[in-house]
Design a protein around this motif. Structure first.
Motif, PDB file in Angstrom:
ATOM      1  N   VAL A 153       0.839  -1.200   0.000  1.00 40.01           N
ATOM      2  CA  VAL A 153       0.000   0.000   0.000  1.00 40.01           C
ATOM      3  C   VAL A 153       0.873   1.249   0.000  1.00 40.01           C
ATOM      4  CG1 VAL A 153      -1.659   1.354   1.348  1.00 40.01           C
ATOM      5  CG2 VAL A 153      -1.991  -1.114   1.068  1.00 40.01           C
TER       6      VAL A 153
ATOM      7  N   ASN B  21       2.477   1.833  -3.428  1.00 43.29           N
ATOM      8  CA  ASN B  21       1.561   2.297  -4.476  1.00 43.29           C
ATOM      9  C   ASN B  21       0.952   3.669  -4.192  1.00 43.29           C
ATOM     10  OD1 ASN B  21       1.971  -0.091  -5.876  1.00 43.29           O
ATOM     11  ND2 ASN B  21       0.174  -1.096  -4.995  1.00 43.29           N
ATOM     12  N   HIS B  22       0.814   4.030  -2.911  1.00 41.04           N
ATOM     13  CA  HIS B  22      -0.003   5.207  -2.589  1.00 41.04           C
ATOM     14  C   HIS B  22       0.673   6.254  -1.701  1.00 41.04           C
ATOM     15  CE1 HIS B  22      -3.547   3.203  -4.275  1.00 41.04           C
ATOM     16  NE2 HIS B  22      -3.176   2.119  -3.628  1.00 41.04           N
ATOM     17  N   GLU B  23       1.892   5.989  -1.234  1.00 38.38           N
ATOM     18  CA  GLU B  23       2.475   6.890  -0.240  1.00 38.38           C
ATOM     19  C   GLU B  23       2.577   8.333  -0.743  1.00 38.38           C
ATOM     20  OE1 GLU B  23       6.317   7.418   2.733  1.00 38.38           O
ATOM     21  OE2 GLU B  23       6.312   5.772   1.267  1.00 38.38           O
TER      22      GLU B  23
ATOM     23  N   GLU C 182       0.942  10.007  -3.101  1.00 37.48           N
ATOM     24  CA  GLU C 182      -0.357  10.677  -3.210  1.00 37.48           C
ATOM     25  C   GLU C 182      -0.980  10.878  -1.835  1.00 37.48           C
ATOM     26  OE1 GLU C 182      -4.398  10.313  -5.923  1.00 37.48           O
ATOM     27  OE2 GLU C 182      -3.526   8.466  -5.111  1.00 37.48           O
ATOM     28  N   MET C 183      -0.789   9.927  -0.950  1.00 34.06           N
ATOM     29  CA  MET C 183      -1.347  10.027   0.393  1.00 34.06           C
ATOM     30  C   MET C 183      -0.771  11.235   1.138  1.00 34.06           C
ATOM     31  SD  MET C 183      -1.586   6.871   3.159  1.00 34.06           S
ATOM     32  CE  MET C 183      -1.654   5.706   1.802  1.00 34.06           C
TER      33      MET C 183
ATOM     34  N   MET D  27      -4.148   6.111   6.487  1.00 36.00           N
ATOM     35  CA  MET D  27      -4.597   5.331   5.328  1.00 36.00           C
ATOM     36  C   MET D  27      -6.123   5.305   5.239  1.00 36.00           C
ATOM     37  SD  MET D  27      -1.990   2.080   5.310  1.00 36.00           S
ATOM     38  CE  MET D  27      -0.237   2.276   4.996  1.00 36.00           C
TER      39      MET D  27
ATOM     40  N   TYR E 226      -7.368   8.684   4.014  1.00 37.01           N
ATOM     41  CA  TYR E 226      -7.072   8.795   2.588  1.00 37.01           C
ATOM     42  C   TYR E 226      -8.086   8.008   1.756  1.00 37.01           C
ATOM     43  CZ  TYR E 226      -4.515   7.457  -1.710  1.00 37.01           C
ATOM     44  OH  TYR E 226      -4.144   7.182  -2.999  1.00 37.01           O
TER      45      TYR E 226
ATOM     46  N   LYS F 250      -9.660   8.625  -1.936  1.00 38.38           N
ATOM     47  CA  LYS F 250      -9.410   7.601  -2.958  1.00 38.38           C
ATOM     48  C   LYS F 250     -10.690   7.000  -3.521  1.00 38.38           C
ATOM     49  CE  LYS F 250      -6.386   5.581  -5.502  1.00 38.38           C
ATOM     50  NZ  LYS F 250      -5.594   6.394  -6.450  1.00 38.38           N
TER      51      LYS F 250
ATOM     52  N   ASP G  58      -8.080   4.715  -9.814  1.00 38.15           N
ATOM     53  CA  ASP G  58      -7.316   4.751 -11.059  1.00 38.15           C
ATOM     54  C   ASP G  58      -8.167   4.371 -12.257  1.00 38.15           C
ATOM     55  OD1 ASP G  58      -5.046   5.471  -9.640  1.00 38.15           O
ATOM     56  OD2 ASP G  58      -4.512   3.385  -9.260  1.00 38.15           O
TER      57      ASP G  58
END
Length: 418
Positions: A282, A285-287, A289-290, A307, A310, A315, A320
């Motif tokens: 996670v 893939n997302h840090e 943007e988070m 998380m 977010y 999200k 995506d």
């Protein structure tokens, strides 16, 4: 009918994929599955070998709801490997056969009977091919997952019996769905009058399909056609399911009682997920943007609470890609329930305005999942925890159109919580 890496609708697809991945180190495993329209994708990602034979014949499609004269079927077989597991995909070589085996909607009620039928016919052809050309490759045991492969299994047993052979078998019933077909449908699928050896309480007994139906009908309410699940449990050497309670409350009472109780057991549901592995995936893939969305500096560690915020506030409405739904019937219902409501826009949903204590659940829509119990509890929970959030990650099917409509009413009623 499902296998992660080929096609999956729900959790069922993960089960054989995980089982075979671990068994393949010690055993030669081969998985058989209809193509479900995935062949062109597999060609791009895997090395495919087209087997040197086709299964061709004539069929009257009236048994699976097609009012057309007798027509030709043509089935081909493609082999690939995933995680050292052999996968053989059955593909329709002409438009008629392809309309069933290659339908991308795995359980489309309009094509499912035909898909089962051609899968059965194809598997019988494959068994004949092995006997004639590669007898050493015949299986030592066949593992059936749910009812869709029961009729193909009976066909394979008959092919083997005609050649003085047999095979051990195990059926795992993950979820009862009560499908019933008349005996004529089994005939259309290639099942004839050849007796097969069945493990009964008294020992081994050779029975024809007519005899199997008669025995199962005697313990079926109203002497109606038995479910394929009952037939599958009766003809298999071992019967398993996912928990002891489900075995005792549902499987044994509804699939044969004394016909199967002596050969029934359970294997607990489980998974091999690693929490730390998922956590770091996670972050990978997302840090970035988070941190941007939540304005969290690099010198501060991200937490589970971060998380969750977010996910809930950003999200959900910034995926995506839109969730993949192939069924036109499901898409039509989604369009119907979203008309004039902002919680759905072209497959996307609206995020929550704030984070909060979270209940999250996922699965295919079915009574066993207990979604209705959670819906009923929402007003009671938010009386005590007004900012509680309920996130349902559910898999709609053509069989759950009314449930989709009902669930939408709850979303409209509790827009800040659900």
């Amino acid at each position: 009918f499902e296998y992660a890496g080929i096609v999956k609708v729900g959790g069922l697809g993960e089960v054989p994929a995980n089982q075979t991945k671990h068994l393949a180190n010690d055993y030669e495993i081969t998985v058989f599955i209809p193509s479900h329209g995935q062949l062109h994708i597999l060609e791009k990602t895997h090395e495919l070998e087209k087997l040197p034979f086709n299964c061709v014949g004539q069929i009257s499609p009236s048994q699976f709801g097609i009012n057309e004269p007798e027509t030709t079927y043509n089935i081909s077989f493609y082999k690939l490997k995933i995680n050292n597991v052999n996968i053989i995909v059955l593909h329709g070589e002409n438009p008629f056969t392809s309309s069933f085996l290659d339908d991308k909607i795995v359980y489309n009620p309009d094509t499912l009977s035909g898909k089962i039928c051609f899968f059965s016919i194809g598997m019988c052809c494959y068994a004949d091919f092995l006997i004639d050309n590669r007898k050493e490759a015949l299986p030592k045991i066949i593992h059936i997952h749910d009812y869709h492969a029961v009729i193909p299994f009976i066909g394979i047993k008959q092919i083997l019996a005609k050649n003085g052979l047999d095979v051990a078998s195990l059926i795992t019933i993950h979820l009862l769905t009560w499908p019933r077909y008349p005996i004529d449908f089994y005939r259309t699928c290639g099942i004839d009058h050849t007796p097969i050896t069945i493990h009964v309480k008294e020992g081994l007994k050779a029975l024809t399909l007519n005899e199997i139906f008669t025995i199962c009908k005697k313990i079926t309410e109203g002497y109606q056609n038995p479910t394929i699940e009952m037939v599958g449990a009766f003809v298999s050497d071992l019967v398993t399911t996912v928990s002891q309670s489900y075995l005792k409350s549902d499987i044994i009472p509804n699939c044969g009682n004394e016909l199967i109780e002596f050969k029934s057991n359970f294997v607990w549901d489980g998974c091999d997920w690693e929490y730390d592995e998922i956590f770091h995936q996670v972050l990978k893939n997302h840090e970035n943007e988070m941190r941007d969305v939540l304005q969290i500096p690099l010198d501060k560690n991200l937490t589970i609470s971060d998380m969750k915020k977010y996910l809930l506030t950003h999200k959900l409405s910034n995926l995506d890609k839109s969730p993949l739904i192939r069924s036109e019937k499901v898409l039509n219902v989604i369009n119907e329930i979203s008309n004039g409501n902002e919680f759905i826009r072209g497959g996307y949903i609206r995020s929550f305005n704030e984070s909060g204590p979270l209940v999250i659940t996922t699965g295919r829509i079915s009574p066993q999942k207990g979604f209705e119990t959670i819906f009923e509890g929402i007003p009671k929970v938010i009386e005590v925890i007004p900012n509680a959030k309920f996130l349902f990650l559910i898999l709609p099917t053509d069989y759950s159109l009314n449930e989709i409509r009902n669930y939408a009413h709850f979303v409209k009623k509790y827009p800040n919580n659900l």
